[in-house]
Write an enzyme that holds these catalytic residues in place. Structure first.
Site, PDB file in Angstrom:
ATOM      1  N   VAL A 107       0.835  -1.204   0.000  1.00 41.41           N
ATOM      2  CA  VAL A 107       0.000   0.000   0.000  1.00 41.41           C
ATOM      3  C   VAL A 107       0.871   1.255   0.000  1.00 41.41           C
ATOM      4  O   VAL A 107       0.368   2.362   0.146  1.00 41.41           O
ATOM      5  CB  VAL A 107      -0.969  -0.010   1.210  1.00 41.41           C
ATOM      6  CG1 VAL A 107      -1.993  -1.137   1.057  1.00 41.41           C
ATOM      7  CG2 VAL A 107      -0.227  -0.142   2.537  1.00 41.41           C
ATOM      8  N   HIS A 123      -4.039  -4.268  -2.907  1.00 43.57           N
ATOM      9  CA  HIS A 123      -4.515  -4.030  -1.542  1.00 43.57           C
ATOM     10  C   HIS A 123      -4.723  -2.548  -1.239  1.00 43.57           C
ATOM     11  O   HIS A 123      -4.741  -2.158  -0.074  1.00 43.57           O
ATOM     12  CB  HIS A 123      -3.545  -4.662  -0.530  1.00 43.57           C
ATOM     13  CG  HIS A 123      -3.570  -6.171  -0.558  1.00 43.57           C
ATOM     14  ND1 HIS A 123      -2.587  -6.954   0.014  1.00 43.57           N
ATOM     15  CD2 HIS A 123      -4.474  -7.039  -1.100  1.00 43.57           C
ATOM     16  CE1 HIS A 123      -2.886  -8.246  -0.167  1.00 43.57           C
ATOM     17  NE2 HIS A 123      -4.014  -8.307  -0.846  1.00 43.57           N
ATOM     18  N   CYS A 158     -16.046  13.159   6.345  1.00 43.40           N
ATOM     19  CA  CYS A 158     -16.365  13.303   4.921  1.00 43.40           C
ATOM     20  C   CYS A 158     -17.063  14.646   4.702  1.00 43.40           C
ATOM     21  O   CYS A 158     -17.995  14.989   5.434  1.00 43.40           O
ATOM     22  CB  CYS A 158     -17.271  12.151   4.514  1.00 43.40           C
ATOM     23  SG  CYS A 158     -17.915  12.275   2.850  1.00 43.40           S
TER      24      CYS A 158
HETATM   25  P1  OAD Z   1       4.813 -10.599   4.642  1.00 42.81           P
HETATM   26  O1  OAD Z   1       5.299  -9.829   5.803  1.00 42.81           O
HETATM   27  O2  OAD Z   1       3.836 -11.685   4.886  1.00 42.81           O
HETATM   28  O3  OAD Z   1       6.058 -11.269   3.903  1.00 42.81           O
HETATM   29  C1  OAD Z   1       7.201 -10.516   3.584  1.00 42.81           C
HETATM   30  C2  OAD Z   1       8.197 -11.444   2.936  1.00 42.81           C
HETATM   31  O4  OAD Z   1       9.317 -10.694   2.529  1.00 42.81           O
HETATM   32  C3  OAD Z   1       8.708 -12.548   3.881  1.00 42.81           C
HETATM   33  O5  OAD Z   1       8.600 -13.799   3.210  1.00 42.81           O
HETATM   34  C4  OAD Z   1      10.179 -12.170   4.117  1.00 42.81           C
HETATM   35  O6  OAD Z   1      11.005 -13.316   4.236  1.00 42.81           O
HETATM   36  C5  OAD Z   1      10.517 -11.404   2.845  1.00 42.81           C
HETATM   37  N1  OAD Z   1      11.555 -10.371   2.973  1.00 42.81           N
HETATM   38  C6  OAD Z   1      11.854  -9.571   4.027  1.00 42.81           C
HETATM   39  N2  OAD Z   1      12.846  -8.719   3.729  1.00 42.81           N
HETATM   40  C7  OAD Z   1      13.197  -8.975   2.432  1.00 42.81           C
HETATM   41  C8  OAD Z   1      14.156  -8.421   1.518  1.00 42.81           C
HETATM   42  N3  OAD Z   1      14.970  -7.419   1.878  1.00 42.81           N
HETATM   43  N4  OAD Z   1      14.223  -8.951   0.281  1.00 42.81           N
HETATM   44  C9  OAD Z   1      13.422  -9.986  -0.101  1.00 42.81           C
HETATM   45  N5  OAD Z   1      12.494 -10.538   0.709  1.00 42.81           N
HETATM   46  C10 OAD Z   1      12.374 -10.040   1.949  1.00 42.81           C
HETATM   47  O7  OAD Z   1       4.281  -9.550   3.569  1.00 42.81           O
HETATM   48  P2  OAD Z   1       3.340  -9.819   2.306  1.00 42.81           P
HETATM   49  O8  OAD Z   1       3.622 -11.133   1.692  1.00 42.81           O
HETATM   50  O9  OAD Z   1       3.418  -8.617   1.462  1.00 42.81           O
HETATM   51  O10 OAD Z   1      -2.363  -7.412   3.498  1.00 42.81           O
HETATM   52  O11 OAD Z   1       1.932  -9.888   3.020  1.00 42.81           O
HETATM   53  C11 OAD Z   1       0.782 -10.040   2.245  1.00 42.81           C
HETATM   54  C12 OAD Z   1      -0.338  -9.213   2.837  1.00 42.81           C
HETATM   55  O12 OAD Z   1      -0.502  -9.553   4.226  1.00 42.81           O
HETATM   56  C13 OAD Z   1      -0.092  -7.718   2.871  1.00 42.81           C
HETATM   57  O13 OAD Z   1      -0.395  -7.088   1.643  1.00 42.81           O
HETATM   58  C14 OAD Z   1      -1.003  -7.272   3.961  1.00 42.81           C
HETATM   59  C15 OAD Z   1      -0.706  -8.321   4.988  1.00 42.81           C
HETATM   60  O14 OAD Z   1      -1.663  -8.530   5.957  1.00 42.81           O
HETATM   61  C16 OAD Z   1      -3.217  -6.404   3.641  1.00 42.81           C
HETATM   62  O15 OAD Z   1      -2.914  -5.375   4.180  1.00 42.81           O
HETATM   63  C17 OAD Z   1      -4.556  -6.706   3.059  1.00 42.81           C
END
Ligand code: OAD
Length: 258
Positions: A107, A123, A158
């Site tokens: 976001v 998202h 709003c």
């Molecule tokens: P997560 O926090 O679940 O996962 C982040 C991933 O990035 C993990 O697998 C880490 O190992 C990896 N990571 C951390 N630092 C890194 C780096 N420097 N380079 C590469 N990888 C790295 O985040 P998302 O998968 O984005 O939803 O989470 C999905 C959704 O869950 C988000 O969009 C949010 C959350 O709840 C909503 O807000 C609807």
């Protein structure tokens, strides 16, 4: 950075020859910009905060000031952050492949600030607030004051219906924006290479995107600091800000133009 030379060599070859690339990003792509991920065990947002109290419509109904204050604090963090080498490499990639679709679960606006255009935000966005009652958009000041901390803050009202303004993000239990999801799924079906960068891949339906690409015959490469356990995809274990510039330079040489 751990190197898996075979995986890297494959990824370079696929990237150099790809015609339709999808880049699918998660919170990990912004981690090196100082934005916490969600699920990292010590530093992730969900290690410190309870999503049930902050990221659902019920949470906002119960305590709008708690929720609004938390999102304004995140906006303040973002205002002080800058795109990192991974965002920059992804923005440069568009000059090297015939077709690129960038889909993010994030976001933040760090892809756009690195120069990426037409980013599909599955998202929502921290900058796109809207009324909780009538759903009309509500303009926010560009940058929240730096002293904003994760403390309670009454949401603005709003100007049309006096409803409370809510963050323009997708909360747990809410639908993803339909057009964005459709475009992302279509791009995944048509891709010949999908790069999945910095996502835990546990939140659906977004997590379907690499699966769909794989089911339709694309090569799938995960870039993640944690090893991604998959029989069918290739994993580059390490930081996105290190792997992506390296990948681009190896695939496109000095003209990678980073
Ligand atoms: P997560 O926090 O679940 O996962 C982040 C991933 O990035 C993990 O697998 C880490 O190992 C990896 N990571 C951390 N630092 C890194 C780096 N420097 N380079 C590469 N990888 C790295 O985040 P998302 O998968 O984005 O939803 O989470 C999905 C959704 O869950 C988000 O969009 C949010 C959350 O709840 C909503 O807000 C609807």
């Amino acid at each position: 950075m751990k190197t898996n030379e075979t995986a890297f060599a494959n990824a370079v070859e696929w990237l150099a020859n790809a015609r339709r690339v999808v880049v699918f990003t998660g919170a990990g792509v912004s981690a090196e910009s100082g934005i916490p991920t969600f699920r990292d065990q010590l530093s992730g947002f969900w290690a410190q905060f309870d999503p049930a109290q902050l990221a659902t419509p019920t949470a906002f109904r119960n305590d709008p000031a708690l929720v609004w204050g938390w999102y304004e604090w995140r906006r303040a963090l973002l205002a002080q952050a800058h795109p990192n080498a991974a965002h920059v490499a992804i923005a440069a990639l568009v000059r090297h492949v015939p077709e690129l679709v960038l889909v993010t679960q994030n976001v933040d606006d760090l892809h756009e600030r690195a120069g990426s255009k037409e980013v599909i935000h599955l998202h929502g966005s921290l900058h796109m607030a809207r009324c909780f009652a009538c759903a009309r958009p509500h303009a926010l000041p560009k940058c929240p004051s730096p002293e904003t901390s994760a403390s309670r803050l009454e949401p603005p009202r709003c100007c049309h219906c006096n409803g409370r303004v809510r963050p323009g993000v997708v909360w747990f239990g809410e639908e993803l924006p339909e057009a964005e999801l459709r475009s992302a799924f279509k791009a995944a079906r048509n891709a010949d290479l999908l790069l999945s960068i910095g996502t835990s891949g546990v939140v659906y339906p977004a997590a379907r995107i690499p699966e769909i690409a794989c089911e339709h015959g694309a090569h799938v490469v995960h870039v993640n600091t944690e090893p991604v356990d998959t029989a069918v995809a290739t994993s580059l274990t390490g930081r996105a800000g290190e792997w992506l510039p390296r990948l681009l330079r190896a695939a496109f040489g000095a003209s990678a133009d980073l």
